[in-house]
Write a protein that holds these residues in place. Structure first.
Motif, PDB file in Angstrom:
ATOM      1  N   ILE A  43       0.841  -1.205   0.000  1.00 24.45           N
ATOM      2  CA  ILE A  43       0.000   0.000   0.000  1.00 24.45           C
ATOM      3  C   ILE A  43       0.869   1.245   0.000  1.00 24.45           C
ATOM      4  O   ILE A  43       0.595   2.220  -0.719  1.00 24.45           O
ATOM      5  N   SER A  44       1.938   1.227   0.806  1.00 22.85           N
ATOM      6  CA  SER A  44       2.849   2.374   0.830  1.00 22.85           C
ATOM      7  C   SER A  44       3.504   2.592  -0.524  1.00 22.85           C
ATOM      8  O   SER A  44       3.596   3.724  -1.012  1.00 22.85           O
ATOM      9  N   GLY A  45       3.950   1.494  -1.164  1.00 26.06           N
ATOM     10  CA  GLY A  45       4.548   1.613  -2.489  1.00 26.06           C
ATOM     11  C   GLY A  45       3.559   2.110  -3.518  1.00 26.06           C
ATOM     12  O   GLY A  45       3.900   2.894  -4.405  1.00 26.06           O
ATOM     13  N   ARG A  46       2.312   1.666  -3.388  1.00 22.71           N
ATOM     14  CA  ARG A  46       1.265   2.108  -4.311  1.00 22.71           C
ATOM     15  C   ARG A  46       1.024   3.607  -4.171  1.00 22.71           C
ATOM     16  O   ARG A  46       0.896   4.326  -5.175  1.00 22.71           O
ATOM     17  N   LEU A  47       0.957   4.080  -2.944  1.00 22.81           N
ATOM     18  CA  LEU A  47       0.740   5.508  -2.723  1.00 22.81           C
ATOM     19  C   LEU A  47       1.895   6.334  -3.271  1.00 22.81           C
ATOM     20  O   LEU A  47       1.691   7.389  -3.877  1.00 22.81           O
ATOM     21  N   GLN A  48       3.134   5.865  -3.060  1.00 23.27           N
ATOM     22  CA  GLN A  48       4.285   6.578  -3.584  1.00 23.27           C
ATOM     23  C   GLN A  48       4.281   6.591  -5.102  1.00 23.27           C
ATOM     24  O   GLN A  48       4.637   7.597  -5.721  1.00 23.27           O
ATOM     25  N   SER A  49       3.884   5.475  -5.705  1.00 27.86           N
ATOM     26  CA  SER A  49       3.828   5.405  -7.161  1.00 27.86           C
ATOM     27  C   SER A  49       2.780   6.364  -7.721  1.00 27.86           C
ATOM     28  O   SER A  49       3.024   7.057  -8.712  1.00 27.86           O
ATOM     29  N   VAL A  50       1.612   6.405  -7.079  1.00 27.83           N
ATOM     30  CA  VAL A  50       0.556   7.321  -7.519  1.00 27.83           C
ATOM     31  C   VAL A  50       1.014   8.767  -7.383  1.00 27.83           C
ATOM     32  O   VAL A  50       0.776   9.598  -8.271  1.00 27.83           O
ATOM     33  N   GLU A  51       1.677   9.073  -6.264  1.00 24.05           N
ATOM     34  CA  GLU A  51       2.158  10.433  -6.049  1.00 24.05           C
ATOM     35  C   GLU A  51       3.221  10.800  -7.081  1.00 24.05           C
ATOM     36  O   GLU A  51       3.237  11.928  -7.587  1.00 24.05           O
ATOM     37  N   LYS A  52       4.095   9.847  -7.416  1.00 27.41           N
ATOM     38  CA  LYS A  52       5.138  10.113  -8.409  1.00 27.41           C
ATOM     39  C   LYS A  52       4.528  10.367  -9.783  1.00 27.41           C
ATOM     40  O   LYS A  52       4.971  11.257 -10.517  1.00 27.41           O
ATOM     41  N   GLU A  53       3.512   9.579 -10.145  1.00 22.37           N
ATOM     42  CA  GLU A  53       2.852   9.778 -11.430  1.00 22.37           C
ATOM     43  C   GLU A  53       2.133  11.117 -11.476  1.00 22.37           C
ATOM     44  O   GLU A  53       2.093  11.781 -12.519  1.00 22.37           O
ATOM     45  N   LYS A  54       1.570  11.512 -10.332  1.00 24.82           N
ATOM     46  CA  LYS A  54       0.899  12.807 -10.264  1.00 24.82           C
ATOM     47  C   LYS A  54       1.893  13.936 -10.479  1.00 24.82           C
ATOM     48  O   LYS A  54       1.620  14.899 -11.210  1.00 24.82           O
ATOM     49  N   VAL A  55       3.047  13.823  -9.847  1.00 20.25           N
ATOM     50  CA  VAL A  55       4.084  14.846 -10.013  1.00 20.25           C
ATOM     51  C   VAL A  55       4.555  14.904 -11.459  1.00 20.25           C
ATOM     52  O   VAL A  55       4.741  15.984 -12.029  1.00 20.25           O
ATOM     53  N   LYS A  56       4.754  13.723 -12.092  1.00 21.68           N
ATOM     54  CA  LYS A  56       5.188  13.699 -13.485  1.00 21.68           C
ATOM     55  C   LYS A  56       4.159  14.363 -14.391  1.00 21.68           C
ATOM     56  O   LYS A  56       4.520  15.087 -15.326  1.00 21.68           O
ATOM     57  N   SER A  57       2.893  14.118 -14.127  1.00 22.10           N
ATOM     58  CA  SER A  57       1.834  14.725 -14.939  1.00 22.10           C
ATOM     59  C   SER A  57       1.821  16.233 -14.781  1.00 22.10           C
ATOM     60  O   SER A  57       1.655  16.978 -15.760  1.00 22.10           O
ATOM     61  N   GLU A  58       1.992  16.695 -13.543  1.00 24.46           N
ATOM     62  CA  GLU A  58       2.013  18.131 -13.299  1.00 24.46           C
ATOM     63  C   GLU A  58       3.213  18.787 -13.978  1.00 24.46           C
ATOM     64  O   GLU A  58       3.096  19.872 -14.568  1.00 24.46           O
ATOM     65  N   ILE A  59       4.370  18.134 -13.915  1.00 24.34           N
ATOM     66  CA  ILE A  59       5.567  18.679 -14.540  1.00 24.34           C
ATOM     67  C   ILE A  59       5.398  18.731 -16.057  1.00 24.34           C
ATOM     68  O   ILE A  59       5.784  19.710 -16.709  1.00 24.34           O
ATOM     69  N   ALA A  60       4.831  17.659 -16.637  1.00 22.06           N
ATOM     70  CA  ALA A  60       4.608  17.641 -18.086  1.00 22.06           C
ATOM     71  C   ALA A  60       3.668  18.762 -18.503  1.00 22.06           C
ATOM     72  O   ALA A  60       3.864  19.409 -19.547  1.00 22.06           O
ATOM     73  N   PHE A  61       2.647  19.014 -17.688  1.00 20.94           N
ATOM     74  CA  PHE A  61       1.717  20.094 -17.993  1.00 20.94           C
ATOM     75  C   PHE A  61       2.404  21.448 -17.926  1.00 20.94           C
ATOM     76  O   PHE A  61       2.198  22.317 -18.785  1.00 20.94           O
TER      77      PHE A  61
END
Length: 363
Positions: A164-182
């Motif tokens: 669960i912790s790894g899943r949350l970190q992965s989701v947060e990382k993908e969110k950051v990548k999406s924001e940076i790409a935007f």
């Protein structure tokens, strides 16, 4: 390669420590005792059980949780967990001494009344008068079944927490990548439009420097196309990109602006997030230049060990606008995402000048 070796080495050490955990403290008051697999039923049982629990931990973490728990099949997941628990409880005695466990069953079923109970391989032995399947959580020592159940449940809960912790970190990382790409998608067109306006101004004046400006622009665009999507890039390339940009601005502006640009320190072996500095420099040219008056822009990049310091100062002109533009604000947002707690930004916005002082911890 080094990171992978460290990862596997860490797991091997932890697995060995887990397997030999039951032998760390023995009844003979010794700190550690190697398992006697030949003549000691307890050692055989516990080494096999711990190895099985260890295998199940990885099976649960890498297969059951992703395939079932995270796929809305929780009921099936819990059912499999219970089945495996019963399986480990069964093999904890039956697999090691099947004949004795058969006699034990016959004894408890009443087929041999008065016959002494056969040898029980459980360790530690259950208290007098207790059933062999009891867990003895009333203050006495746990039976083999209780111990196996406890270790099993701890492994299941631990693997769930890790997953669960790894899943949350992965989701947060993908969110950051999406924001940076935007944010990048907004910064790049913004820079392109400003530079094209610069070349357009040269073309209107039929300046001989127009072809050179077009070449410089193509180099800048090539850098953006090839490197802007990278997480990090060689600092040398980023500095060259900035130098080309400033050179293009000098070509466009000529003698109408005094530009003091310097780079101090070595860029060798260092990396930085691409396009993280240019907006502050671009902002100085966009809002600090007026062809009707002498403009001053001061740019200094200082590289010392792992700290890069960018100092940008421009004298305000009468044409300066009240807002710093979308490119600068997006860069500030990117800094918060890419360099959290690893940068310091100070902006001085007075009536006469605009100053940016940025420090970034680079690798």
């Amino acid at each position: 390669m080094k990171a992978k070796f460290s990862f596997y080495a860490k797991h091997i050490v932890l697995c060995l420590a887990f397997l030999f955990l039951p032998y760390a403290f023995t009844s003979t008051n010794t700190v550690f005792s190697l398992p006697n697999l030949y003549s000691n039923a307890h050692d055989r049982i516990y080494l096999f059980i711990y190895f099985g629990l260890l295998c199940f931990f990885y099976f649960n973490y890498y297969y059951l949780i992703p395939k079932l728990y995270f796929s809305d099949k929780k009921l099936l997941y819990y059912l499999i967990i219970i089945v495996f628990l019963l399986f480990f409880l069964w093999i904890s005695t039956v697999l090691d001494h099947p004949s004795r466990n058969f006699l034990d069953f016959e004894y408890h079923s009443g087929k041999f009344p008065g016959h002494p109970k056969p040898f029980d391989a459980r360790f530690p032995p259950p208290p007098h008068g207790s059933h062999p399947m009891s867990f003895e959580f009333n203050g006495g020592p746990p039976t083999q079944y209780g111990h196996t159940s406890l270790v099993y449940l701890i492994g299941v809960v631990t693997s769930l927490l890790f997953a669960i912790s790894g899943r949350l970190q992965s989701v947060e990382k993908e969110k950051v990548k999406s924001e940076i790409a935007f944010l990048k998608a907004q910064i790049n067109p913004h820079f392109l439009f400003n530079t094209l306006n610069s070349i357009y101004a040269l073309a209107l004046k039929k300046d001989d420097k127009t072809p050179d400006a077009v070449v410089q622009l193509s180099e800048l665009m090539r850098y953006i196309m090839v490197n802007s999507n990278d997480e990090v890039i060689d600092l040398t390339k980023e500095i060259n990109y900035i130098s080309n940009f400033i050179s293009l601005q000098k070509t466009r502006l000529g003698n109408t602006v005094n530009i003091n640009y310097s780079v101090i320190g070595s860029t060798h072996g260092k990396v930085i997030t691409p396009l993280i500095l240019i907006s502050f420099i671009e902002n100085a040219f966009k809002y600090g230049v007026n062809p009707d008056q002498t403009s001053e822009i001061y740019i200094k990049i200082d590289i010392e060990e792992e700290i890069l310091t960018l100092y940008v100062s421009n004298k305000k002109t009468f044409s300066v606008q009240s807002e710093s533009g979308i490119g600068l604000q997006n860069t500030i947002d990117r800094l918060k995402l890419v360099y959290p707690n690893k940068h310091a930004l100070m902006i001085e916005d007075s009536a006469e000048k605009y100053v940016v002082n940025l420090s970034v911890k680079i690798r």
